[in-house]
Scaffold this active site. Structure first.
Site, PDB file in Angstrom:
ATOM      1  CB  SER A 139      -0.866  -0.003   1.260  1.00  0.00           C
ATOM      2  OG  SER A 139      -1.571   1.210   1.379  1.00  0.00           O
ATOM      3  CE1 TYR A 153      -4.612  -2.356   4.350  1.00  0.00           C
ATOM      4  CE2 TYR A 153      -3.524  -0.221   4.115  1.00  0.00           C
ATOM      5  CZ  TYR A 153      -4.081  -1.360   3.541  1.00  0.00           C
ATOM      6  OH  TYR A 153      -4.070  -1.511   2.176  1.00  0.00           O
TER       7      TYR A 153
HETATM    8  N1  LIG Z   1      -8.203  -0.348  -2.752  1.00  0.00           N
HETATM    9  C1  LIG Z   1      -7.233   0.425  -2.287  1.00  0.00           C
HETATM   10  O1  LIG Z   1      -7.359   1.664  -2.237  1.00  0.00           O
HETATM   11  C2  LIG Z   1      -5.915  -0.181  -1.881  1.00  0.00           C
HETATM   12  C3  LIG Z   1      -4.795   0.670  -1.846  1.00  0.00           C
HETATM   13  C4  LIG Z   1      -3.557   0.137  -1.516  1.00  0.00           C
HETATM   14  C5  LIG Z   1      -3.439  -1.209  -1.253  1.00  0.00           C
HETATM   15  N2  LIG Z   1      -4.538  -2.024  -1.282  1.00  0.00           N
HETATM   16  C6  LIG Z   1      -4.312  -3.464  -1.035  1.00  0.00           C
HETATM   17  O2  LIG Z   1      -4.582  -4.146  -2.232  1.00  0.00           O
HETATM   18  C7  LIG Z   1      -4.892  -5.499  -1.957  1.00  0.00           C
HETATM   19  C8  LIG Z   1      -6.095  -5.910  -2.799  1.00  0.00           C
HETATM   20  O3  LIG Z   1      -7.227  -5.172  -2.375  1.00  0.00           O
HETATM   21  P1  LIG Z   1      -8.318  -4.618  -3.386  1.00  0.00           P
HETATM   22  O4  LIG Z   1      -8.283  -3.144  -3.295  1.00  0.00           O
HETATM   23  O5  LIG Z   1      -8.204  -5.268  -4.696  1.00  0.00           O
HETATM   24  O6  LIG Z   1      -9.670  -5.011  -2.622  1.00  0.00           O
HETATM   25  P2  LIG Z   1     -10.577  -6.308  -2.586  1.00  0.00           P
HETATM   26  O7  LIG Z   1     -11.282  -6.490  -3.883  1.00  0.00           O
HETATM   27  O8  LIG Z   1     -11.409  -6.186  -1.360  1.00  0.00           O
HETATM   28  O9  LIG Z   1      -9.522  -7.507  -2.439  1.00  0.00           O
HETATM   29  C9  LIG Z   1      -9.105  -8.038  -1.249  1.00  0.00           C
HETATM   30  C10 LIG Z   1      -9.050  -9.539  -1.466  1.00  0.00           C
HETATM   31  O10 LIG Z   1      -8.463 -10.172  -0.327  1.00  0.00           O
HETATM   32  C11 LIG Z   1      -9.122 -11.383  -0.131  1.00  0.00           C
HETATM   33  N3  LIG Z   1      -8.956 -11.782   1.256  1.00  0.00           N
HETATM   34  C12 LIG Z   1      -9.169 -11.032   2.368  1.00  0.00           C
HETATM   35  N4  LIG Z   1      -8.962 -11.769   3.464  1.00  0.00           N
HETATM   36  C13 LIG Z   1      -8.599 -13.000   3.027  1.00  0.00           C
HETATM   37  C14 LIG Z   1      -8.274 -14.208   3.684  1.00  0.00           C
HETATM   38  N5  LIG Z   1      -8.268 -14.323   5.031  1.00  0.00           N
HETATM   39  N6  LIG Z   1      -7.946 -15.288   2.930  1.00  0.00           N
HETATM   40  C15 LIG Z   1      -7.940 -15.209   1.587  1.00  0.00           C
HETATM   41  N7  LIG Z   1      -8.237 -14.087   0.908  1.00  0.00           N
HETATM   42  C16 LIG Z   1      -8.581 -13.010   1.637  1.00  0.00           C
HETATM   43  C17 LIG Z   1     -10.566 -11.114  -0.497  1.00  0.00           C
HETATM   44  O11 LIG Z   1     -11.234 -12.304  -0.895  1.00  0.00           O
HETATM   45  P3  LIG Z   1     -12.237 -13.112   0.060  1.00  0.00           P
HETATM   46  O12 LIG Z   1     -12.988 -12.109   0.869  1.00  0.00           O
HETATM   47  O13 LIG Z   1     -13.093 -13.874  -0.895  1.00  0.00           O
HETATM   48  O14 LIG Z   1     -11.370 -14.005   0.879  1.00  0.00           O
HETATM   49  C18 LIG Z   1     -10.417 -10.167  -1.677  1.00  0.00           C
HETATM   50  O15 LIG Z   1     -10.443 -10.869  -2.902  1.00  0.00           O
HETATM   51  C19 LIG Z   1      -5.106  -5.586  -0.444  1.00  0.00           C
HETATM   52  O16 LIG Z   1      -3.974  -6.213   0.127  1.00  0.00           O
HETATM   53  C20 LIG Z   1      -5.172  -4.129   0.002  1.00  0.00           C
HETATM   54  O17 LIG Z   1      -4.625  -3.947   1.284  1.00  0.00           O
HETATM   55  C21 LIG Z   1      -5.772  -1.535  -1.578  1.00  0.00           C
END
Ligand SMILES: NC(=O)c1ccc[n+]([C@@H]2O[C@H](COP(=O)([O-])OP(=O)(O)OC[C@H]3O[C@@H](n4cnc5c(N)ncnc54)[C@H](OP(=O)(O)O)[C@@H]3O)[C@@H](O)[C@H]2O)c1
Length: 239
Positions: A139, A153
């Protein structure tokens, strides 16, 4: 040509799903892990319908034994791991010292940090064999301090920078490369975990999951002598 196998955690939504679709279009066989099976199957079906190769491997990354079982199933079915994208992650609306709980803190650190170590640990023998690459989706808050990101986080994502550096320092001689990928705001379901959920106009100014997928493509398709240690991607408006 040898099958190139990419294991993606968090592959059922957001950046993980976008990375899966894009890599599959570039010829990778993508293995999708996450907890919601129907999400994984929907992404896999789209990929197969577009002529790509996808497999579904349901997994809760907080379960270390299940990670090892998933790795064994993956290797039994596909025989190799050439790349890993760790997109699974979580946060919580109650993220400040005055409203977090230590149980919630532990769950966030388990998912965002310990699970990344556990998945890399499970995949490492295969990554050594393939001179593979691990992309850790961290992030902007893992790159620089972001006051709103939350106690657990911020701590967990910041630690991923060290995790990637130790991996590169110790495993480069075995051919393994790792990338600390630090996105700013991306318009995904992840935003629902904020205390104030952004509206449509705020989301329109953010990065898209496809912006991140393009970056992941660049890293995983780079020649084996190219190591991308860290990348920071932000929307123009990032503060
Ligand atoms: N969106 C932002 O602004 C942002 C910015 C910087 C970094 N990030 C990071 O980017 C990454 C991807 O997030 P995203 O933005 O694409 O959001 P997202 O669509 O909510 O993706 C998060 C994914 O993590 C999976 N997950 C969560 N807990 C889990 C567990 N215990 N076991 C297996 N899978 C798990 C979820 O799938 P299930 O719920 O089906 O398990 C989901 O597919 C994350 O690490 C987040 O911290 C996000």
């Amino acid at each position: 040509m040898t099958e190139r196998v990419l294991w993606i955690t968090g592959g059922g939504s957001g950046m993980g799903a976008a990375s899966a679709r894009s890599a599959a279009a570039n010829g990778w066989s993508v293995i999708l892990s996450g907890r919601r099976v129907e999400q994984l199957e929907r992404v896999a079906a789209d990929i197969v319908a577009a002529g790509g190769r996808a497999d579904v491997l349901p997994l809760d990354v907080q379960d270390s034994a299940a990670i090892v079982t998933a790795r064994d199933t993956l290797l039994a079915r596909h025989g190799r791991i050439d790349a890993l994208v760790h997109a699974a992650g979580c946060n919580a609306p109650n993220r400040r010292w005055d409203d977090q709980t230590i149980d919630a803190f532990r769950a966030i650190v388990d998912t965002n940090l310990t699970a990344v170590a556990a998945v890399i640990d499970a995949a490492l023998p295969s990554l050594r064999e393939s001179s593979g690459v691990a992309v850790v989706i961290s992030s902007y808050a893992g790159w620089t301090f972001q006051p709103g990101a939350g106690v657990a986080y911020s701590a967990s994502k910041t630690a991923l920078g060290s995790l990637v550096r130790t991996l590169n320092q110790q495993e480069a001689p075995q051919g393994v490369r790792a990338t600390h990928l630090c996105p700013g705001d991306v318009a995904t379901d992840f935003l629902e975990q904020r205390p104030q959920v952004p509206g449509e106009s705020a989301r329109a100014a953010m990065l898209s999951p496809e912006d991140i997928a393009r970056t992941v493509d660049f890293v995983i398709d780079a020649p084996q002598h190219v190591r991308v240690d860290e990348m920071v991607l932000s929307p123009l408006s990032q503060r």
